[in-house]
Every structure is written in structure tokens, then in C-alpha cells.
Write a protein that holds these residues in place. Sequence first.
Motif, PDB file in Angstrom:
ATOM      1  N   LYS A 150      14.586 -32.430  72.737  1.00  0.00           N
ATOM      2  CA  LYS A 150      14.014 -31.254  73.399  1.00  0.00           C
ATOM      3  C   LYS A 150      15.138 -30.305  73.813  1.00  0.00           C
ATOM      4  O   LYS A 150      16.291 -30.690  73.951  1.00  0.00           O
ATOM      5  CB  LYS A 150      13.254 -31.671  74.680  1.00  0.00           C
ATOM      6  CG  LYS A 150      12.057 -32.588  74.457  1.00  0.00           C
ATOM      7  CD  LYS A 150      10.821 -31.800  74.023  1.00  0.00           C
ATOM      8  CE  LYS A 150       9.589 -32.671  73.952  1.00  0.00           C
ATOM      9  NZ  LYS A 150       9.572 -33.613  72.842  1.00  0.00           N
ATOM     10  N   SER A 151      14.743 -29.045  74.064  1.00  0.00           N
ATOM     11  CA  SER A 151      15.680 -28.088  74.653  1.00  0.00           C
ATOM     12  C   SER A 151      15.783 -28.387  76.142  1.00  0.00           C
ATOM     13  O   SER A 151      15.129 -29.295  76.660  1.00  0.00           O
ATOM     14  CB  SER A 151      15.162 -26.659  74.457  1.00  0.00           C
ATOM     15  OG  SER A 151      14.006 -26.455  75.266  1.00  0.00           O
ATOM     16  N   ILE A 152      16.556 -27.572  76.855  1.00  0.00           N
ATOM     17  CA  ILE A 152      16.721 -27.781  78.295  1.00  0.00           C
ATOM     18  C   ILE A 152      15.393 -27.668  79.041  1.00  0.00           C
ATOM     19  O   ILE A 152      15.246 -28.173  80.162  1.00  0.00           O
ATOM     20  CB  ILE A 152      17.771 -26.786  78.874  1.00  0.00           C
ATOM     21  CG1 ILE A 152      18.202 -27.222  80.280  1.00  0.00           C
ATOM     22  CG2 ILE A 152      17.255 -25.359  78.855  1.00  0.00           C
ATOM     23  CD1 ILE A 152      19.366 -26.439  80.840  1.00  0.00           C
ATOM     24  N   ALA A 153      14.384 -27.063  78.417  1.00  0.00           N
ATOM     25  CA  ALA A 153      13.061 -26.924  79.048  1.00  0.00           C
ATOM     26  C   ALA A 153      12.476 -28.274  79.446  1.00  0.00           C
ATOM     27  O   ALA A 153      11.898 -28.420  80.521  1.00  0.00           O
ATOM     28  CB  ALA A 153      12.104 -26.202  78.103  1.00  0.00           C
ATOM     29  N   LEU A 154      12.616 -29.271  78.567  1.00  0.00           N
ATOM     30  CA  LEU A 154      11.955 -30.559  78.808  1.00  0.00           C
ATOM     31  C   LEU A 154      12.869 -31.773  78.645  1.00  0.00           C
ATOM     32  O   LEU A 154      12.409 -32.912  78.760  1.00  0.00           O
ATOM     33  CB  LEU A 154      10.749 -30.707  77.858  1.00  0.00           C
ATOM     34  CG  LEU A 154       9.598 -29.708  78.044  1.00  0.00           C
ATOM     35  CD1 LEU A 154       8.555 -29.886  76.949  1.00  0.00           C
ATOM     36  CD2 LEU A 154       8.955 -29.843  79.415  1.00  0.00           C
ATOM     37  N   LYS A 214       8.414 -25.292  76.411  1.00  0.00           N
ATOM     38  CA  LYS A 214       7.817 -25.236  77.745  1.00  0.00           C
ATOM     39  C   LYS A 214       6.360 -24.772  77.708  1.00  0.00           C
ATOM     40  O   LYS A 214       5.511 -25.328  78.409  1.00  0.00           O
ATOM     41  CB  LYS A 214       8.641 -24.280  78.621  1.00  0.00           C
ATOM     42  CG  LYS A 214       8.329 -24.359  80.104  1.00  0.00           C
ATOM     43  CD  LYS A 214       9.036 -25.539  80.725  1.00  0.00           C
ATOM     44  CE  LYS A 214       8.858 -25.623  82.217  1.00  0.00           C
ATOM     45  NZ  LYS A 214       9.431 -26.860  82.756  1.00  0.00           N
ATOM     46  N   TRP A 215       6.111 -23.732  76.930  1.00  0.00           N
ATOM     47  CA  TRP A 215       4.777 -23.120  76.968  1.00  0.00           C
ATOM     48  C   TRP A 215       4.010 -23.225  75.649  1.00  0.00           C
ATOM     49  O   TRP A 215       2.919 -22.672  75.522  1.00  0.00           O
ATOM     50  CB  TRP A 215       4.890 -21.653  77.394  1.00  0.00           C
ATOM     51  CG  TRP A 215       5.471 -21.523  78.780  1.00  0.00           C
ATOM     52  CD1 TRP A 215       4.977 -22.057  79.930  1.00  0.00           C
ATOM     53  CD2 TRP A 215       6.674 -20.833  79.152  1.00  0.00           C
ATOM     54  NE1 TRP A 215       5.792 -21.737  81.002  1.00  0.00           N
ATOM     55  CE2 TRP A 215       6.843 -20.988  80.553  1.00  0.00           C
ATOM     56  CE3 TRP A 215       7.627 -20.094  78.434  1.00  0.00           C
ATOM     57  CZ2 TRP A 215       7.909 -20.438  81.247  1.00  0.00           C
ATOM     58  CZ3 TRP A 215       8.685 -19.542  79.139  1.00  0.00           C
ATOM     59  CH2 TRP A 215       8.831 -19.724  80.523  1.00  0.00           C
ATOM     60  N   GLY A 216       4.600 -23.888  74.663  1.00  0.00           N
ATOM     61  CA  GLY A 216       3.912 -24.069  73.391  1.00  0.00           C
ATOM     62  C   GLY A 216       3.752 -22.780  72.592  1.00  0.00           C
ATOM     63  O   GLY A 216       2.862 -22.664  71.759  1.00  0.00           O
ATOM     64  N   TRP A 217       4.621 -21.811  72.839  1.00  0.00           N
ATOM     65  CA  TRP A 217       4.548 -20.547  72.099  1.00  0.00           C
ATOM     66  C   TRP A 217       4.926 -20.764  70.645  1.00  0.00           C
ATOM     67  O   TRP A 217       5.670 -21.690  70.313  1.00  0.00           O
ATOM     68  CB  TRP A 217       5.520 -19.521  72.689  1.00  0.00           C
ATOM     69  CG  TRP A 217       5.151 -18.999  74.046  1.00  0.00           C
ATOM     70  CD1 TRP A 217       4.091 -19.394  74.812  1.00  0.00           C
ATOM     71  CD2 TRP A 217       5.860 -18.009  74.798  1.00  0.00           C
ATOM     72  NE1 TRP A 217       4.097 -18.706  76.005  1.00  0.00           N
ATOM     73  CE2 TRP A 217       5.170 -17.847  76.026  1.00  0.00           C
ATOM     74  CE3 TRP A 217       6.996 -17.240  74.571  1.00  0.00           C
ATOM     75  CZ2 TRP A 217       5.582 -16.947  77.008  1.00  0.00           C
ATOM     76  CZ3 TRP A 217       7.418 -16.347  75.546  1.00  0.00           C
ATOM     77  CH2 TRP A 217       6.720 -16.196  76.745  1.00  0.00           C
ATOM     78  N   SER A 218       4.443 -19.901  69.769  1.00  0.00           N
ATOM     79  CA  SER A 218       4.939 -19.881  68.391  1.00  0.00           C
ATOM     80  C   SER A 218       6.321 -19.232  68.415  1.00  0.00           C
ATOM     81  O   SER A 218       6.664 -18.501  69.358  1.00  0.00           O
ATOM     82  CB  SER A 218       4.006 -19.052  67.508  1.00  0.00           C
ATOM     83  OG  SER A 218       4.050 -17.682  67.906  1.00  0.00           O
ATOM     84  N   ARG A 219       7.106 -19.497  67.387  1.00  0.00           N
ATOM     85  CA  ARG A 219       8.437 -18.869  67.320  1.00  0.00           C
ATOM     86  C   ARG A 219       8.314 -17.348  67.290  1.00  0.00           C
ATOM     87  O   ARG A 219       9.105 -16.637  67.923  1.00  0.00           O
ATOM     88  CB  ARG A 219       9.196 -19.388  66.092  1.00  0.00           C
ATOM     89  CG  ARG A 219      10.621 -18.840  65.969  1.00  0.00           C
ATOM     90  CD  ARG A 219      11.396 -19.538  64.873  1.00  0.00           C
ATOM     91  NE  ARG A 219      11.901 -20.831  65.310  1.00  0.00           N
ATOM     92  CZ  ARG A 219      13.137 -21.024  65.795  1.00  0.00           C
ATOM     93  NH1 ARG A 219      13.975 -20.019  65.919  1.00  0.00           N
ATOM     94  NH2 ARG A 219      13.523 -22.235  66.157  1.00  0.00           N
TER      95      ARG A 219
END
Length: 472
Positions: free
Chosen positions: A70-74, A343-348
Motif C-alpha cells: 500500500k501507499s502511505i495512505a494505508l 484511501k478513497w478508491g478513486w480511479s487513477r
Amino acid sequence: MQKRESFSSRLGFLLISAGCAIGLGNVWRFPYITGKYGGAAFVLVYLLFLVIMGLPVMVMEFSVGRASQKSIALSFNALEPKGTKWHIYSWFGIAGNYLLMMFYTTIAGWLVLYFVKMLKGDFVGLDSTGVGNEFSALMGQPGLMALFMVIVVVLCMLICSRGLQNGVEKVTKVMMLCLLALMVVLAINSILLEGAGEGLKFYLMPNFHNLAYDANGNFILGEAVYAAMGQAFFTLSLGIGALAIFGSYIGKEHSLGGEALRVGVLDTFVAFTAGLIIFPACFAFDVAPDSGPNLIFITLPNVFNAMPMGQVWGALFFVFMSFAALSTVIAVFENILSFCIDKWGWSRKKAVLVNTVAIIILSLPCLLGFNVLSGFQPFGAGSGVMDLEDFIVSNNLLPLGSLVYLLFCVSKYGWGWDNFLAEANTGEGLKFPKGVRFYVTYILPIIVLVIFVFGYNDKFKLWDKLVALLGM
């Protein structure tokens, strides 16, 4: 659940991680402080701190990324013991990425603009005052600075929008290989200049007296050691998850100690070669190698003016500088986009659109700080918005963020030593030594805190004020 992207090659991971670490600090700060503190003698001290301080924290950041995927988000959420609050740092870490980009995009814009100006021949025939006036005039043109800042943001976001392999990896690999090749060519050109020998002697011959005493005979060894610690630490962009993200994109075939060492070697090669470009050229044309923006935007255009085929060499130099800056921007943008996706499940695509607008708006105070907002001087006369943003990142979020990663990896209240060591040493290659546990648990955190405290003292002269207050 969407499968996480990964690098197509190990070379891609190494070059992109190095691209994130290689930035403007390597090119204008490293040669200057190396010259200030005794040339090659300072380099030896710097390399020592790079190995005992920078590399362990880099291995830890890569490990947290690879283990969590994961990125720093999670990443902290995925690895922390139940009920602990390590994940709160993720907000500070991502804030560091945004703050870094709030001033870095402006400087990257200047570099791209100077490449265009050098190519057009804008500096031909100008004396040193004329070259200095060009930079002063630019500071008074917020529209022109904004245009090139927007070009940098949009270009780098477009590259990131194509994904990890097809965008970030593909473009950064080419850019970094060109950067390394350009540096070698520029260094050879500088070394072959008539009169370059003095510059090489100054840069490469260890002078331990200059490491301990300045030109006025003042004892500066402590200051020099602190400068070496700071440079070794900040050159790698540690502590804000900007490197951890690339750890999350790699497989388990290679141990992370070896990967971190390779990134550190590449980073040091670029910094060292920058000195080979700058010092011989400055000495050959009797120009003082000043620090900061003066070196890049005033001193070196003067050097290229005096050089045979200077317009060509100058344009190549600013291509190389632009690549150094853009590789960092792309790497940090990738971390910001991954944060939004995780974090928010956004598309790229959504992450790119929202962040393009956000970063353009957030970057405006920095460039307006040189003109419209020049009355705002947070650290006294001559300081501006950029100095405040840089101070928050360099003197606060990088050292304190590194301390968080460090404690997370060694503390039983965090991810823990055994988990960290198992992850770091998975795969073939150089292993992280078990025997340094005491050092990284008890001594390294103190070194990081010393950097943090000295940074404040350096900025605000706290020790001098305390001495004055006590009447000592």
C-alpha cells in the motif's frame, strides 16, 4: 479487488527510486557545502552518514511499502498492531508530499524556462549584471512563472495518468538514463577546460584543515559534521512515504538492503558528478560557486557565456537539471495519486484530474511570494513563502517522519524488529545486519532528533538567544 500494479523490471524500480531521491539538493546544495567544508574530506564524512543513517531508514521505508502493498495512505493500517495509532502519521506524510510540490513545481518551471532561454540565446552578449537582471526580472513576472509551473504539473500528471509501467516507469527510465549520460558528458567537458585543474584540486583533494576551520580560523568541525548529516539525510527524501510507494510496487526476489544501497550509490554519483561539472567550470572562468538559486540561475549562465559553444552546453545543462527536477516531481505525484486511489478508491483518472487542479492552486502562493506576496517574510527580511514551505518539509516532516518509520520498524508497539527484518531480508542480495539492532533502536533515533533540533537552531539561532538571555 483491483490487482496492484508492479514494475516491469528491477531497473525501473532502481531508476525511479533514485529519481525520487535525486533532485535539486544534489545539484546545487551538495557541491556548495562540499566546497565550503573542505572538499573531499567533507565527502568522506557525508558518505559515512549516508551508510549509517540514510540507508537504514530507506530500507525501513521500502520494507513498510513492500510488506503492506500500500501507499502511505494505508501502509501503517495494514501493519500496525490492533488498537495502535501509527496510521495517524499518514496524514502528515501526505501533507509533506503536497508541501514539497507546492514549491518544487515552481523551481522545476524555472529550469524548463531557462532551457528555452539558453536555447534561444537570451544570455548571449550579456555581462554578469545582465545575467543577474534576467533572473531578477523573472521574479517579477508571476504570469510567466505560473505558465511554466502549469506546464510542469500538467506534463508530469499526464505521464502519471498512463499508469505505473506505461507512464511513470517508461518515461522515468529514459529520463534518468539520459540524465546520467548528460552528466558524464558535461563533467568531461568541464574537466577538459583550460584552468579546470584548480577546481578539481579544490573538489577532490581532501583538506581536513578546511573541515575543521573556516577562512577566519573559526572552529567549524561540529557545523561541518551537522551539514554532512543533514545532506545525507535530506538527499534521499526520506520520511514522507515518497520511497515507500515504490517498495509497494516491487516483488520479493531481491532483499531490500541491496536495493537501498544501489539507490544510495546512484544518488551519490549524481551529487558527486554535479561537483565535477560545476567546480572546474567555475574555477576555469574565475567565478565563485555560490549557493542556492544564484549558482544555477546566475553563476552558471555566466560560465556558459564565457565557454566555447556555451549556448549548447548551457542548454544541455538545463535539460539535465530539468530531468533531475521532473523525475522527483513524477515520483512524488505517483505517491499522491496512490494515496487517493488507496484511501478513497478513486480511479487513477479522477485522482489525476483532482490533483492537477489542486497542485496548480497550491503552487501559486510560492511563485507569488517573489512578487505580489513579497511583503510576507516569515523568517525576516529576504525570506518568503518558499522558505516557509521548505522549512516545514525539510526541518520538520522529513526528520520527524523518518523517526516514525524508524520507531515503527524497531518497536514492539509498532510493526516490530522481527517483522521488519524478515521483510527486509526476503530475497537474494545484501541482507540487513541483525547485529545493528541496538544501534538502530537506541542510537539512530537520537541522531535523527539531533538533526531536528540542530535544524531549528540553525534557522532561529536558539542557542545564541538562550546564551544572551542567560547573560552568559
